[in-house]
Scaffold this motif. Structure first.
Motif, short mmCIF file in Angstrom:
data_model
loop_
_atom_site.label_atom_id
_atom_site.label_comp_id
_atom_site.label_asym_id
_atom_site.label_seq_id
_atom_site.Cartn_x
_atom_site.Cartn_y
_atom_site.Cartn_z
N ASP A 1 4.60 -29.19 -49.06
CA ASP A 1 4.23 -30.53 -49.52
C ASP A 1 5.45 -31.43 -49.34
OD1 ASP A 1 3.62 -32.85 -50.89
OD2 ASP A 1 2.76 -31.85 -52.64
N PRO A 2 5.59 -32.07 -48.17
CA PRO A 2 6.80 -32.86 -47.89
C PRO A 2 7.08 -33.93 -48.93
CG PRO A 2 5.53 -32.53 -45.88
CD PRO A 2 4.67 -32.04 -47.01
N ALA A 3 6.04 -34.55 -49.49
CA ALA A 3 6.26 -35.60 -50.49
C ALA A 3 6.92 -35.03 -51.73
CB ALA A 3 4.94 -36.27 -50.84
N GLN A 4 6.47 -33.86 -52.18
CA GLN A 4 7.07 -33.26 -53.37
C GLN A 4 8.48 -32.75 -53.08
OE1 GLN A 4 5.73 -33.47 -56.40
NE2 GLN A 4 7.61 -32.59 -57.22
N VAL A 5 8.69 -32.26 -51.88
CA VAL A 5 10.05 -31.86 -51.49
C VAL A 5 11.00 -33.05 -51.61
CG1 VAL A 5 11.48 -31.13 -49.53
CG2 VAL A 5 9.34 -29.92 -50.02
N GLN A 6 10.57 -34.20 -51.12
CA GLN A 6 11.41 -35.38 -51.19
C GLN A 6 11.72 -35.77 -52.64
OE1 GLN A 6 13.03 -37.06 -48.73
NE2 GLN A 6 12.30 -35.40 -47.43
N LYS A 7 10.74 -35.62 -53.52
CA LYS A 7 10.94 -35.96 -54.93
C LYS A 7 11.95 -35.05 -55.60
CE LYS A 7 6.32 -37.90 -55.64
NZ LYS A 7 5.01 -37.72 -56.32
N LEU A 8 12.06 -33.82 -55.13
CA LEU A 8 12.95 -32.85 -55.76
C LEU A 8 14.32 -32.79 -55.12
CD1 LEU A 8 10.45 -29.92 -56.43
CD2 LEU A 8 11.44 -31.46 -58.12
N LYS A 9 14.48 -33.46 -53.99
CA LYS A 9 15.78 -33.44 -53.30
C LYS A 9 16.79 -34.33 -54.01
CE LYS A 9 16.11 -33.95 -48.89
NZ LYS A 9 15.88 -34.48 -47.52
N LYS A 10 18.04 -33.95 -53.89
CA LYS A 10 19.16 -34.78 -54.34
C LYS A 10 20.27 -34.59 -53.31
CE LYS A 10 21.15 -31.13 -57.24
NZ LYS A 10 21.58 -30.72 -58.60
N SER A 11 21.36 -35.27 -53.50
CA SER A 11 22.49 -35.09 -52.59
C SER A 11 22.95 -33.63 -52.63
CB SER A 11 23.64 -35.99 -53.00
OG SER A 11 24.77 -35.77 -52.19
N GLY A 12 22.98 -32.99 -51.47
CA GLY A 12 23.44 -31.61 -51.40
C GLY A 12 22.36 -30.57 -51.48
N THR A 13 21.10 -30.97 -51.72
CA THR A 13 20.01 -29.99 -51.76
C THR A 13 19.90 -29.28 -50.42
OG1 THR A 13 18.72 -31.26 -53.38
CG2 THR A 13 17.52 -29.66 -52.03
N GLN A 14 19.79 -27.96 -50.46
CA GLN A 14 19.56 -27.17 -49.25
C GLN A 14 18.15 -26.59 -49.27
OE1 GLN A 14 23.69 -25.05 -49.47
NE2 GLN A 14 23.18 -25.21 -47.31
N ILE A 15 17.56 -26.49 -48.09
CA ILE A 15 16.18 -26.05 -47.97
C ILE A 15 16.12 -24.89 -46.98
CG2 ILE A 15 13.81 -26.75 -47.42
CD1 ILE A 15 14.69 -29.65 -47.92
N VAL A 16 15.42 -23.84 -47.35
CA VAL A 16 15.25 -22.66 -46.49
C VAL A 16 13.78 -22.50 -46.17
CG1 VAL A 16 15.49 -20.16 -46.31
CG2 VAL A 16 17.31 -21.51 -47.38
N THR A 17 13.47 -22.35 -44.89
CA THR A 17 12.07 -22.24 -44.45
C THR A 17 11.96 -21.32 -43.24
OG1 THR A 17 12.02 -23.98 -42.75
CG2 THR A 17 11.82 -24.70 -45.05
N PRO A 18 10.74 -20.88 -42.92
CA PRO A 18 10.52 -20.27 -41.61
C PRO A 18 10.49 -21.35 -40.53
CG PRO A 18 8.46 -20.39 -42.84
CD PRO A 18 9.53 -20.86 -43.77
N GLN A 19 10.54 -20.93 -39.27
CA GLN A 19 10.60 -21.87 -38.16
C GLN A 19 9.40 -22.82 -38.15
OE1 GLN A 19 13.13 -22.21 -35.60
NE2 GLN A 19 11.95 -24.10 -35.53
N ALA A 20 8.22 -22.33 -38.46
CA ALA A 20 7.02 -23.17 -38.41
C ALA A 20 7.12 -24.34 -39.38
CB ALA A 20 5.78 -22.33 -38.71
N VAL A 21 7.74 -24.12 -40.53
CA VAL A 21 7.91 -25.19 -41.51
C VAL A 21 9.00 -26.17 -41.08
CG1 VAL A 21 8.60 -25.70 -43.90
CG2 VAL A 21 7.03 -23.80 -43.43
#
Length: 239
Positions: free
Chosen positions: A81-101
């Motif tokens: 859910d890209p919109a919710q990801v954006q809401k939870l991000k802050k400076s320095g947030t790191q995200i781990v995903t598979p290649q498809a994501v």
């Protein structure tokens, strides 16, 4: 400590008291706090770091802190859910995903099944998650092998497994030394409770949380594990 011998009815009596409230698990490096959010979404807090897993806008994130680390398992909308990801991000947030994501979340650190990496100071291993027989039509599967990731996190010496959407696959059965497991169970997309219990009985986590279980009979899961008193089943209200 609650044991597997407790019935689902007893757990359900307390479900509303614990829904959305964190559980605490002691590790060698402090307390790990576990907060169910909704469906396949949860939050972990450990040593001042906040980890959101598959954040989905249908959950209630009121009052929850922003993420130091976000893990995403798959491309389906209840996980990505890209919109919710954006809401939870802050400076320095790191995200781990598979290649498809990562085709959508382009800033992500990509892990492939079987890869290990330290991200945000935490050890993360990507584990296979897939269907081997269930799909929307003959020859098509809901989750193809290699597309999505389950994850094993190492937090203060505790190994925490998040299954993602998967059937009972050999890679899950082969897991070792898992302290806490979050295991999906719902049809038609993942597996029924009895199949989930079969896998849990094989890799023997010390604690297991059924999650992503909408429409499933959790009594079936708990009864299937009654012969394994060394596995603590924790039923929480994810809905």
């Amino acid at each position: 400590m609650k044991t597997i011998a407790l019935t689902f009815a007893l757990f359900a009596t307390f479900a509303n008291l614990v829904a959305g409230s964190p559980d605490s698990v002691q590790t060698a490096e402090g307390v790990l706090k576990i907060t169910p959010v909704t469906h396949g979404s949860l939050m972990l807090k450990f040593k001042g770091k906040v980890i959101h897993i598959d954040p989905w806008g249908r959950g209630d994130y009121t009052g929850l802190p922003k993420a130091d680390l976000i893990l995403i398992t798959d491309i389906h909308g209840d996980h990505l859910d890209p919109a919710q990801v954006q809401k939870l991000k802050k400076s320095g947030t790191q995200i781990v995903t598979p290649q498809a994501v990562a085709q959508t979340v382009t800033e992500a650190v990509v892990l492939h099944n079987g890869q290990k990496k330290t991200v945000a100071g935490l050890g993360i291993e990507a584990v296979a998650m897939y269907n081997h027989k269930r799909g929307p039509s003959p020859g098509n599967l809901y989750h193809d092998k290699g597309r999505g990731n389950g994850y094993v996190l190492t937090l203060g010496g505790k190994r925490v497994y998040i299954s993602g959407d998967t059937a009972c696959i050999p890679e899950m059965k082969a897991l070792t030394d898992i302290d806490i497991a979050f295991v999906t169970m719902n049809l038609p997309y993942t597996m029924p409770p009895e199949e989930a219990a079969e896998c849990v009985a094989a890799f023997k986590p010390k604690i297991v949380y059924p999650y992503h279980y909408r429409g499933s009979d959790l009594n079936v899961f708990t009864r299937a594990l009654e012969s394994h008193p060394d596995i603590e089943v924790r039923i929480r209200d994810w809905y």
